[in-house]
Write a protein that holds these residues in place. Structure first.
Motif, PDB file in Angstrom:
ATOM      1  N   ASP A 281      46.598  27.720  50.661  1.00  0.00           N
ATOM      2  CA  ASP A 281      47.456  29.347  52.012  1.00  0.00           C
ATOM      3  C   ASP A 281      46.066  29.750  51.856  1.00  0.00           C
ATOM      4  O   ASP A 281      44.933  30.105  50.699  1.00  0.00           O
ATOM      5  CB  ASP A 281      48.305  29.915  50.903  1.00  0.00           C
ATOM      6  N   TYR A 284      45.293  31.804  49.276  1.00  0.00           N
ATOM      7  CA  TYR A 284      45.249  31.751  47.963  1.00  0.00           C
ATOM      8  C   TYR A 284      43.988  32.878  46.296  1.00  0.00           C
ATOM      9  O   TYR A 284      44.184  33.019  46.232  1.00  0.00           O
ATOM     10  CB  TYR A 284      44.771  30.582  47.604  1.00  0.00           C
ATOM     11  N   ARG A 288      44.855  35.175  43.807  1.00  0.00           N
ATOM     12  CA  ARG A 288      44.088  34.911  42.317  1.00  0.00           C
ATOM     13  C   ARG A 288      43.635  35.905  41.622  1.00  0.00           C
ATOM     14  O   ARG A 288      43.502  35.716  40.924  1.00  0.00           O
ATOM     15  CB  ARG A 288      43.063  34.030  42.132  1.00  0.00           C
ATOM     16  N   PHE A 294      52.002  34.680  41.875  1.00  0.00           N
ATOM     17  CA  PHE A 294      51.997  34.818  43.679  1.00  0.00           C
ATOM     18  C   PHE A 294      53.546  35.106  43.484  1.00  0.00           C
ATOM     19  O   PHE A 294      53.557  34.585  45.026  1.00  0.00           O
ATOM     20  CB  PHE A 294      51.228  33.427  43.078  1.00  0.00           C
TER      21      PHE A 294
END
Length: 367
Positions: A281, A284, A288, A294
């Protein structure tokens, strides 16, 4: 969520204990009074229901622990958003908002704020990090964006906004303070629709504004008092009850969302899956770093409007609703509201159902 988030939530569940006398109720009582005994007003804890109510204050204490900041409660998320904007768009007359965020924020800005002389500038969430933020603007972020789930770097943008002598507001509805900490990352204010995951049961409208700036907090409180945009006692009581299970609900919802997003990404009938927890994605890496979870929202596309509507109508574990964050998994074809998405785009809000029966229902409806 991280260890600090769990500590905050544990504190939230027990913070009332230190205030209780023997025989008092553990859960806060529902106080719906709008008038209070006032033989004189000196030292009165409450005066009138438009100014303060004990049940609001119980919810604001909960939210304050989660945000680690003073909070002001409102009767809906949009009431909180409009209060925050009205509180700061005084000498500042330039507002930058996400072009791909919640559409009601855009409608309010264009139909009302612009008519009061505010210059409204729309920028896609993915371009906020490099947008022109000069001129002391009020910058309003929504990350992940609703419904596209694009993310932007709050800390980076906060630094740019400070350099430009602006002010940063972050709509944290999709993540809640348990999974994303905009104030810790440099935002001046946070707004959220607690109607979603914090309430969690699709039965109460609520919202809040959080800020560590005492002057901003006072302006927001004054707006609530003078505009009359106040929550009711029963709604506050429902919200207090809902917040007490937020952490455990989020844990199930986010874990299931990860499983379902991975399986949707591998399904031949599905394309363009967006979920910040998928390694491929676009958001992503940032997610993180910036978030401690998420989330429970997934975006994906089916081949056409007809395919999307058939899927929503066929899946027995799919509530067709325009909200998200509730205990029931919910899906909606967002193009019907005018969002700039494909006709077959679906926003999926994963609920608390066990993951395997939920996936079996979704898979059967897809195939």
């Amino acid at each position: 969520m991280d260890a600090k988030g769990k500590e905050r939530f544990a504190k939230l569940l027990h913070h009332r204990a230190a205030m209780l006398e023997k025989g008092e109720p553990v859960a806060p009582p529902l106080v719906s009074a709008t008038t209070f005994h006032l033989p004189d007003i000196e030292g009165a804890s409450h005066t009138y229901g438009r100014v303060a109510m004990p049940t609001w204050e119980a919810v604001e204490a909960q939210l304050g622990i989660l945000e680690d900041a003073p909070c002001v409660a409102f009767p809906s998320g949009m009431a909180a958003i409009s209060a925050a904007l009205m509180a700061v768009l005084t000498d500042r007359k330039r507002l930058i908002i996400p072009a791909d965020g919640y559409y009601v924020t855009r409608v309010f800005s264009e139909n009302f704020l612009a008519t009061y002389g505010v210059e409204v500038i729309e920028v896609p969430t993915a371009e906020m990090e490099t947008a022109d933020l000069s001129g002391g603007a009020v910058v309003f972020l929504e990350t992940p964006s609703n419904p596209g789930l694009d993310c932007c770097d709050i800390a980076l943008i906060a630094q740019r906004v400070r350099t430009a002598r602006g002010l940063l507001i972050v709509d944290n509805t999709t993540m809640t303070a348990l999974m994303q900490r905009p104030l810790d990352l440099g935002a001046d204010m946070v707004v959220a629709a607690d109607t979603k995951a914090p309430g969690g049961h699709s039965d109460v409208l609520f919202g809040h504004v959080a800020t560590r700036d005492a002057a901003l907090a006072e302006r927001v409180r004054n707006w609530r008092k003078l505009s009359g945009a106040v929550p009711g006692g029963f709604e506050a009581w429902l919200m207090h009850r809902g917040i007490e299970t937020l952490e455990v609900r989020l844990e199930r919802m986010c874990a299931s969302a990860q499983i379902i997003a991975e399986r949707l990404a591998a399904h031949p009938a599905v394309s363009n899956v967006r979920y910040p927890g998928l390694p491929d994605d676009p958001s992503y890496a940032l997610a993180r770093r910036q978030m401690s979870g998420f989330g429970f929202l997934i975006g994906f596309e089916l081949a056409s409007e007809a395919a999307a509507e058939a899927f929503l109508a066929t899946c027995p574990m799919m509530t067709q609703t325009t909200s998200f964050g509730g205990t029931h998994t919910a899906g909606e074809r967002r193009a019907r509201w005018g969002d700039n998405v494909a006709p077959g785009f679906i926003r999926l809000s994963v609920g608390v159902e066990p993951a395997e029966p939920l996936w079996a229902a979704i898979n059967a409806a897809l195939t």
